[in-house]
Scaffold this active site. Structure first.
Site, mmCIF file in Angstrom:
data_model
loop_
_atom_site.group_PDB
_atom_site.id
_atom_site.type_symbol
_atom_site.label_atom_id
_atom_site.label_comp_id
_atom_site.label_asym_id
_atom_site.label_seq_id
_atom_site.Cartn_x
_atom_site.Cartn_y
_atom_site.Cartn_z
ATOM 1 N N HIS A 90 -47.692 -3.593 9.313
ATOM 2 C CA HIS A 90 -46.780 -2.551 8.853
ATOM 3 C C HIS A 90 -47.490 -1.200 8.919
ATOM 4 O O HIS A 90 -48.685 -1.109 8.610
ATOM 5 C CB HIS A 90 -46.332 -2.865 7.419
ATOM 6 C CG HIS A 90 -45.314 -1.914 6.879
ATOM 7 N ND1 HIS A 90 -45.651 -0.681 6.360
ATOM 8 C CD2 HIS A 90 -43.960 -2.021 6.763
ATOM 9 C CE1 HIS A 90 -44.559 -0.068 5.954
ATOM 10 N NE2 HIS A 90 -43.515 -0.854 6.194
ATOM 11 N N ASP B 155 -47.705 1.510 7.056
ATOM 12 C CA ASP B 155 -48.435 1.929 5.856
ATOM 13 C C ASP B 155 -49.677 1.084 5.634
ATOM 14 O O ASP B 155 -50.714 1.575 5.157
ATOM 15 C CB ASP B 155 -47.529 1.854 4.622
ATOM 16 C CG ASP B 155 -46.385 2.855 4.673
ATOM 17 O OD1 ASP B 155 -46.574 3.922 5.274
ATOM 18 O OD2 ASP B 155 -45.308 2.559 4.120
ATOM 19 N N LYS B 156 -49.592 -0.194 5.977
ATOM 20 C CA LYS B 156 -50.745 -1.069 5.786
ATOM 21 C C LYS B 156 -51.819 -0.860 6.855
ATOM 22 O O LYS B 156 -53.002 -1.082 6.605
ATOM 23 C CB LYS B 156 -50.295 -2.536 5.763
ATOM 24 C CG LYS B 156 -49.730 -2.929 4.414
ATOM 25 C CD LYS B 156 -50.830 -2.924 3.376
ATOM 26 C CE LYS B 156 -50.322 -2.525 2.018
ATOM 27 N NZ LYS B 156 -51.382 -2.084 1.126
ATOM 28 N N GLU C 251 -57.914 9.449 3.679
ATOM 29 C CA GLU C 251 -56.477 9.260 3.895
ATOM 30 C C GLU C 251 -56.210 9.111 5.387
ATOM 31 O O GLU C 251 -56.833 9.773 6.208
ATOM 32 C CB GLU C 251 -55.686 10.461 3.359
ATOM 33 C CG GLU C 251 -56.044 10.890 1.951
ATOM 34 C CD GLU C 251 -55.582 9.904 0.892
ATOM 35 O OE1 GLU C 251 -54.750 9.034 1.216
ATOM 36 O OE2 GLU C 251 -56.030 10.028 -0.257
ATOM 37 N N GLU D 249 -61.955 13.813 1.721
ATOM 38 C CA GLU D 249 -63.195 14.423 1.258
ATOM 39 C C GLU D 249 -64.242 13.323 1.074
ATOM 40 O O GLU D 249 -63.994 12.359 0.356
ATOM 41 C CB GLU D 249 -62.985 15.145 -0.079
ATOM 42 C CG GLU D 249 -61.924 16.242 -0.020
ATOM 43 C CD GLU D 249 -60.513 15.696 -0.078
ATOM 44 O OE1 GLU D 249 -59.670 16.154 0.726
ATOM 45 O OE2 GLU D 249 -60.244 14.799 -0.878
ATOM 46 N N LYS E 71 -41.928 -7.692 7.168
ATOM 47 C CA LYS E 71 -41.725 -7.546 5.721
ATOM 48 C C LYS E 71 -41.167 -8.843 5.150
ATOM 49 O O LYS E 71 -40.600 -9.671 5.869
ATOM 50 C CB LYS E 71 -40.731 -6.420 5.410
ATOM 51 C CG LYS E 71 -41.209 -5.015 5.656
ATOM 52 C CD LYS E 71 -40.153 -4.020 5.189
ATOM 53 C CE LYS E 71 -40.624 -2.582 5.263
ATOM 54 N NZ LYS E 71 -39.612 -1.647 4.742
ATOM 55 N N PHE F 39 -35.283 -6.536 15.777
ATOM 56 C CA PHE F 39 -36.464 -5.814 15.301
ATOM 57 C C PHE F 39 -37.526 -5.830 16.398
ATOM 58 O O PHE F 39 -38.547 -6.493 16.283
ATOM 59 C CB PHE F 39 -36.990 -6.472 14.012
ATOM 60 C CG PHE F 39 -38.092 -5.719 13.312
ATOM 61 C CD1 PHE F 39 -38.480 -4.447 13.705
ATOM 62 C CD2 PHE F 39 -38.751 -6.300 12.231
ATOM 63 C CE1 PHE F 39 -39.498 -3.770 13.047
ATOM 64 C CE2 PHE F 39 -39.762 -5.637 11.568
ATOM 65 C CZ PHE F 39 -40.144 -4.372 11.981
ATOM 66 N N ASP G 37 -41.969 3.662 12.894
ATOM 67 C CA ASP G 37 -41.973 4.380 11.621
ATOM 68 C C ASP G 37 -43.407 4.836 11.336
ATOM 69 O O ASP G 37 -44.351 4.052 11.507
ATOM 70 C CB ASP G 37 -41.476 3.459 10.500
ATOM 71 C CG ASP G 37 -41.225 4.206 9.195
ATOM 72 O OD1 ASP G 37 -41.218 5.443 9.208
ATOM 73 O OD2 ASP G 37 -41.050 3.533 8.169
ATOM 74 N N ALA G 38 -43.579 6.065 10.918
ATOM 75 C CA ALA G 38 -44.917 6.568 10.595
ATOM 76 C C ALA G 38 -45.472 5.840 9.381
ATOM 77 O O ALA G 38 -44.726 5.320 8.546
ATOM 78 C CB ALA G 38 -44.866 8.072 10.326
ATOM 79 N N ARG H 21 -48.905 4.308 0.326
ATOM 80 C CA ARG H 21 -47.450 4.347 0.165
ATOM 81 C C ARG H 21 -46.866 2.980 -0.189
ATOM 82 O O ARG H 21 -45.645 2.817 -0.238
ATOM 83 C CB ARG H 21 -46.801 4.890 1.441
ATOM 84 C CG ARG H 21 -45.492 5.604 1.188
ATOM 85 C CD ARG H 21 -45.118 6.560 2.279
ATOM 86 N NE ARG H 21 -45.062 5.946 3.603
ATOM 87 C CZ ARG H 21 -44.664 6.605 4.699
ATOM 88 N NH1 ARG H 21 -44.293 7.873 4.601
ATOM 89 N NH2 ARG H 21 -44.653 6.001 5.863
ATOM 90 N N LYS H 22 -47.720 1.996 -0.462
ATOM 91 C CA LYS H 22 -47.242 0.664 -0.841
ATOM 92 C C LYS H 22 -47.946 0.212 -2.124
ATOM 93 O O LYS H 22 -48.458 -0.900 -2.216
ATOM 94 C CB LYS H 22 -47.486 -0.331 0.291
ATOM 95 C CG LYS H 22 -46.532 -0.152 1.458
ATOM 96 C CD LYS H 22 -45.127 -0.583 1.096
ATOM 97 C CE LYS H 22 -44.136 -0.363 2.241
ATOM 98 N NZ LYS H 22 -43.780 1.045 2.417
ATOM 99 N N LYS I 119 -60.493 4.873 -1.378
ATOM 100 C CA LYS I 119 -61.200 5.491 -2.505
ATOM 101 C C LYS I 119 -62.392 4.633 -2.923
ATOM 102 O O LYS I 119 -62.245 3.428 -3.127
ATOM 103 C CB LYS I 119 -60.254 5.657 -3.698
ATOM 104 C CG LYS I 119 -59.085 6.592 -3.432
ATOM 105 C CD LYS I 119 -58.152 6.672 -4.636
ATOM 106 C CE LYS I 119 -56.971 7.599 -4.345
ATOM 107 N NZ LYS I 119 -56.020 7.645 -5.472
ATOM 108 N N LYS J 123 -63.712 6.624 -8.129
ATOM 109 C CA LYS J 123 -62.323 7.010 -8.381
ATOM 110 C C LYS J 123 -61.706 5.944 -9.290
ATOM 111 O O LYS J 123 -61.477 4.818 -8.875
ATOM 112 C CB LYS J 123 -61.544 7.107 -7.073
ATOM 113 C CG LYS J 123 -62.134 8.068 -6.054
ATOM 114 C CD LYS J 123 -61.961 9.509 -6.494
ATOM 115 C CE LYS J 123 -62.320 10.471 -5.375
ATOM 116 N NZ LYS J 123 -63.739 10.396 -4.963
ATOM 117 N N ASP K 46 -58.802 5.531 -10.276
ATOM 118 C CA ASP K 46 -57.544 4.955 -9.803
ATOM 119 C C ASP K 46 -57.778 3.535 -9.318
ATOM 120 O O ASP K 46 -56.952 2.645 -9.539
ATOM 121 C CB ASP K 46 -56.984 5.783 -8.636
ATOM 122 C CG ASP K 46 -56.188 6.993 -9.099
ATOM 123 O OD1 ASP K 46 -55.782 7.020 -10.265
ATOM 124 O OD2 ASP K 46 -55.982 7.904 -8.279
#
Length: 377
Positions: A16, A18-19, A44, A57, A167, A231, A239-240, A245-246, A266, A270, A272
């Protein structure tokens, strides 16, 4: 009256968009930590047709060949066909990474791990529930099993018409708060042009959906395979994709709270990432120790400060002892200062690329020290 409801979670394959972005970001992180365990990384990634853009960074004393890391990652995922709009050999790689801000660095780089401050402010959540062996919500675990199975069928050559993107989504019937049966299962599987949709549905029902759902599959379980009817165009060409985003796929499928911060790309300074891992570690051990059947843990931090901003345990009425007592047991068992908890879970290691697909939690197939059950005696 018997309480009934339906809860759904989704997963996506490693192919995918995003992955792909998450995996590239974590592959860069792993390479940098391999050369310098003190690397501070916020990487990123953006992917689209024929392009990978890496930014962020970073402070490190290691050298990383970013072109090689990107191409190796894309190849490993399965984008090895030049005719599908994203090909590991000719994808353009643009690097706009720069040095970490000195203002952030001075809050993290301290003389001792006890003094190390949080790399950012934020709130992190951990969650566990006794519905599965992994102490995870059932819908997200089944959704991950479906996407992992989809990738396995593709990579093994058993279903040669499959392509990397895909998916899944699983809806579970709950009765009195416990999973009872599968209400619905959805699969979106990228495929070659020539294969018939009826063939795809037949194959995936027999080889994937029914075996994964197991006893939760019933005669009433509904299935949707490639709901649009086709598909073929998928991956970054369709799709970008973007790192982070997941985040619900990465965690508990929506069953637990989420603080909003992504993990991939990260380093553990971090919070997060490291704070969420420690929160899961705490939650899993609380349930495993019999203190609750379900628990949510929140940890909050302020940038540059070592002591947690706040800490909370909520057993949602399932606790066998008061929540306040559980909080005390936890605080007596683990030091939640960022530098110390990073050391406790040994997080300054190249273990992150495998977490970037099929979830960060409930994993026994990867090196995930936050899944250990050793917090309490």
């Amino acid at each position: 009256m018997t309480k009934k409801y339906i809860f759904s979670s989704e997963s996506v394959t490693e192919g995918h968009p995003d992955k792909i972005a998450d995996q590239i970001s974590d592959a860069v992180l792993d390479e940098m930590i391999s050369g310098d365990s003190h690397s501070r990384v916020a990487c990123e990634t953006f992917v689209t047709t024929g392009l990978v853009l890496i930014g962020g960074e970073i402070h490190t004393d290691s050298y990383v060949n970013l072109q090689r890391v990107v191409r190796d990652t894309v190849k490993d995922i399965g984008y090895i066909h030049p005719d599908i709009g994203f090909y590991y050999k000719d994808v353009s790689v643009i690097n706009v990474i720069h040095e970490q801000s000195v203002d952030i660095a001075q809050g993290v780089k301290r003389d001792t791990m006890e003094e190390q401050g949080a790399g950012d402010q934020g709130i992190m959540f951990g969650y566990a529930v006794d519905h599965t062996e992994e102490l995870m919500p059932l819908p997200i675990m089944l959704s991950h099993d479906l996407t992992k199975g989809l990738a396995k069928l593709r990579k093994s050559g058993k279903l040669s018409y499959l392509r990397p993107d895909g998916k899944s989504q699983v809806a579970i019937n709950y009765v009195e708060g416990k999973p009872a049966s599968a209400y619905k299962a959805v699969i979106a599987a990228q495929h070659t042009e020539e294969v018939d949709q009826a063939k795809i549905q037949e194959d995936l029902q027999e080889l994937l959906i029914e075996p994964v759902l197991g006893d939760y599959f019933t005669k009433d379980t509904k299935m949707i395979v490639n709901g649009t009817g086709k598909f073929v165009i998928g991956g970054p060409h369709g799709d970008a994709g973007l790192t982070g985003r997941k985040i619900i796929v990465d965690t508990y499928g929506g069953a637990g709270f989420h603080g909003g911060g992504a993990f991939s790309g990260k380093d553990p300074s971090k919070v997060d990432r490291s704070g969420s891992y420690v929160a899961r570690y705490i939650a899993k051990n609380v349930v495993n120790s019999g203190y609750a059947k379900e628990v949510s843990v929140q940890i909050a931090y302020s940038i540059g400060v070592s002591e947690p901003f706040s800490f909370m345990v909520d057993t949602r009425g399932t606790g066998t002892i008061p929540d306040e007592e559980i909080e005390k047991k936890v605080r007596n068992s683990i030091d939640l200062r960022p530098g110390v908890m990073i050391d406790t879970l040994d997080l300054k290691r190249p273990i992150y690329r495998p977490t970037a697909s099929y979830g960060h939690f409930g994993r026994h197939d990867i090196d995930a020290p936050w899944e250990k059950l050793d917090l309490f005696d």
